[in-house]
Enzyme design. Structure first.
Site, PDB file in Angstrom:
ATOM      1  N   SER A 183       0.791  -1.222   0.000  1.00 50.71           N
ATOM      2  CA  SER A 183       0.000   0.000   0.000  1.00 50.71           C
ATOM      3  C   SER A 183       0.829   1.280   0.000  1.00 50.71           C
ATOM      4  O   SER A 183       0.300   2.352  -0.271  1.00 50.71           O
ATOM      5  CB  SER A 183      -0.952   0.000   1.189  1.00 50.71           C
ATOM      6  OG  SER A 183      -0.213   0.043   2.387  1.00 50.71           O
ATOM      7  N   HIS A 211      -5.907  -4.369  -1.431  1.00 47.62           N
ATOM      8  CA  HIS A 211      -5.731  -3.211  -2.314  1.00 47.62           C
ATOM      9  C   HIS A 211      -5.766  -3.609  -3.791  1.00 47.62           C
ATOM     10  O   HIS A 211      -5.614  -2.753  -4.656  1.00 47.62           O
ATOM     11  CB  HIS A 211      -4.398  -2.501  -2.034  1.00 47.62           C
ATOM     12  CG  HIS A 211      -4.440  -1.603  -0.839  1.00 47.62           C
ATOM     13  ND1 HIS A 211      -5.063  -0.369  -0.855  1.00 47.62           N
ATOM     14  CD2 HIS A 211      -3.958  -1.767   0.409  1.00 47.62           C
ATOM     15  CE1 HIS A 211      -4.945   0.192   0.324  1.00 47.62           C
ATOM     16  NE2 HIS A 211      -4.287  -0.632   1.118  1.00 47.62           N
ATOM     17  N   LYS A 242     -12.736  -1.605   0.948  1.00 49.93           N
ATOM     18  CA  LYS A 242     -11.971  -0.742   0.041  1.00 49.93           C
ATOM     19  C   LYS A 242     -12.739  -0.633  -1.288  1.00 49.93           C
ATOM     20  O   LYS A 242     -13.805  -0.031  -1.298  1.00 49.93           O
ATOM     21  CB  LYS A 242     -10.543  -1.265  -0.101  1.00 49.93           C
ATOM     22  CG  LYS A 242      -9.766  -1.088   1.223  1.00 49.93           C
ATOM     23  CD  LYS A 242      -8.291  -1.409   1.143  1.00 49.93           C
ATOM     24  CE  LYS A 242      -7.592  -0.988   2.430  1.00 49.93           C
ATOM     25  NZ  LYS A 242      -7.136  -2.113   3.258  1.00 49.93           N
TER      26      LYS A 242
HETATM   27  C1  PLP Z   1      -6.970  -2.565   4.624  1.00 53.07           C
HETATM   28  C2  PLP Z   1      -6.209  -3.827   4.713  1.00 53.07           C
HETATM   29  C3  PLP Z   1      -6.561  -4.832   5.634  1.00 53.07           C
HETATM   30  C4  PLP Z   1      -7.649  -4.630   6.632  1.00 53.07           C
HETATM   31  O1  PLP Z   1      -8.921  -4.674   6.034  1.00 53.07           O
HETATM   32  P1  PLP Z   1     -10.197  -4.272   6.896  1.00 53.07           P
HETATM   33  O2  PLP Z   1     -11.321  -4.993   6.235  1.00 53.07           O
HETATM   34  O3  PLP Z   1     -10.310  -2.780   6.847  1.00 53.07           O
HETATM   35  O4  PLP Z   1      -9.952  -4.761   8.289  1.00 53.07           O
HETATM   36  C5  PLP Z   1      -5.860  -6.013   5.591  1.00 53.07           C
HETATM   37  N1  PLP Z   1      -4.830  -6.207   4.728  1.00 53.07           N
HETATM   38  C6  PLP Z   1      -4.454  -5.258   3.854  1.00 53.07           C
HETATM   39  C7  PLP Z   1      -3.323  -5.517   2.916  1.00 53.07           C
HETATM   40  C8  PLP Z   1      -5.114  -4.033   3.835  1.00 53.07           C
HETATM   41  O5  PLP Z   1      -4.714  -3.095   2.976  1.00 53.07           O
END
Ligand code: PLP
Length: 396
Positions: A183, A211, A242
């Site tokens: 990210s 992502h 997301k």
């Molecule tokens: C955002 C993210 C998470 C967490 O996801 P949530 O559903 O918001 O708990 C886990 N792993 C990665 C790589 C992320 O970018």
């Protein structure tokens, strides 16, 4: 007791402030979207949400959620295995498996829980987890909860992965774990090479598509689509928070026996509430939208390419990206904060990241592109970058 403890916290909090690491939260009073309104009354273009497909306030998802409120009520008041499994949960799990080309799916309250609950039920101290050094915090925490032997390789470094795999040959089962997209840089994990090494050294693979789902690959099916590995990866985790609508919810999808074991033993699944039916209903609608056409994915890819090309042409230093994350490199921490502040004054909302979130002297502005951005939005952002780039002598 608390008097002492308060003092301890107050001291620690001021240290965080003095180090410049205190996180202040801006307050948004509009729906999440390309354009948002802050409680200051300021309207800004949003380039820091994970709203990749622009679905956070999508009318069809809102309608689907509203309908589900009428047909299924508000909450489940139960974990899944007692009385928290609804028809909508099962349908969403099925549709997620179809989307990723996997055998079965298990839902969680968040991907943080999916990652937190995936390792411990599947592996023991006889086994090995080989993890990328830049994996998400939830993977790191999940690995900590598991007794398997831990091996770590440098970010996307295949030579190092090979070395770690050789070291891990003593163990019974091996699982390589990687984020699909990292990210901070927006780079994609070299899953083709990881998969080859997994075959060579008899290991399984897990990819976190948080992502990348909805973003990477021609039809947004994630890194397994990009590398032609659909159905070949044992475990995929992801989020509904997301690109997939942005509300809440996570999942693990993959081989059916793995999912079956997680339903029996994964603690965040067994001991935490089922997601609300309205979230499941909107999730189902979202997957239908992404299956019927490729408009959103195409728009996102087009927008990302457009923005990156314009920024490179303007002379900015952008990390090579295969996702919707563009890291505009400034290297200097203070400069990154100055640029972000000036961009906000120009109506462009982005975040500057610096050590320890990224390596020392690797400060940057992270720009996240969305299918919701209009070309005018992208042009306005690029112009603001150029204006400030000249003011601060980042550009010649
Ligand atoms: C955002 C993210 C998470 C967490 O996801 P949530 O559903 O918001 O708990 C886990 N792993 C990665 C790589 C992320 O970018």
């Amino acid at each position: 007791m608390y008097d002492n403890y308060r003092e301890h916290l107050t001291t620690h909090l001021s240290e965080i402030r003095e180090a410049g690491l205190y996180k202040n939260e801006r307050i948004i009073v509009s729906p999440q979207g390309a354009e948002i309104t802050l409680d200051t009354g300021q309207t800004v273009l949003n380039f820091c949400a994970n709203n990749y497909l622009g679905l956070s306030a999508n009318r069809e998802l809102v309608e689907a959620a509203k309908n589900a409120l009428d047909t299924h009520g508000y909450g489940m008041s139960s974990v899944r295995f007692i009385c928290g499994t609804g028809d909508l949960h099962k349908e969403l799990e099925h549709k997620l498996a179809q989307f990723f080309g996997t055998e079965d799916t298990i839902l969680y309250a968040a991907c943080f829980d999916a990652n937190g609950g995936v390792f411990e039920p599947l592996l023991t101290s006889e086994d090995a987890i080989i993890s990328d050094s830049l994996n998400h915090a939830s993977i790191i925490d999940g690995v900590r909860l598991c007794k398997a032997q831990r091996y770590r390789y440098e970010n996307a470094d295949m030579e190092d992965l090979e070395t770690q795999l050789q070291l891990a040959q003593e163990q019974r089962f091996r699982l390589i774990v990687t984020d699909g997209v990292f990210s901070m840089d927006g780079n994609v994990a070299p899953l083709d090479k990881i998969y080859q090494l997994a075959n060579k050294y008899n290991a399984m693979v897990m990819v976190d598509e948080c992502h990348s789902a909805g973003v990477v690959g021609e039809t947004g099916r994630g890194v397994t689509e990009l590398y032609n590995l659909r159905g070949k990866i044992e475990i995929i985790t992801g989020t509904l928070g997301k690109a997939f609508g942005g509300a809440i919810g996570g999942f693990t999808t993959g081989k059916k026996e793995i999912i079956e074991m997680l339903r029996q033993r994964s603690r965040p699944y067994l001991f935490s509430n089922a997601i609300p039916p309205l979230v499941a209903a909107a999730g189902i609608r979202m997957l239908e939208m992404m299956t019927g056409t490729n408009d959103l994915q195409d728009r996102l890819h087009h927008n990302t390419k457009y923005f990156v090309e314009k920024m490179l042409r303007a002379g900015f230093d952008i990390k090579p990206t295969q996702s919707a994350i563009c890291a505009v490199m400034l290297y200097d921490a203070k400069l990154s904060q100055e640029v972000a502040a000036r961009l906000l004054n120009e109506g462009i909302y982005v975040i500057g990241f610096y050590y320890p979130v990224v390596p020392k002297d690797q400060a940057r502005i992270r720009v996240q592109i969305s299918a919701a951005h209009e070309i005018e939005h992208l042009d306005k952002a690029v112009s603001a970058f150029i204006k400030i780039g000249k003011e601060l002598k980042i550009l010649k």
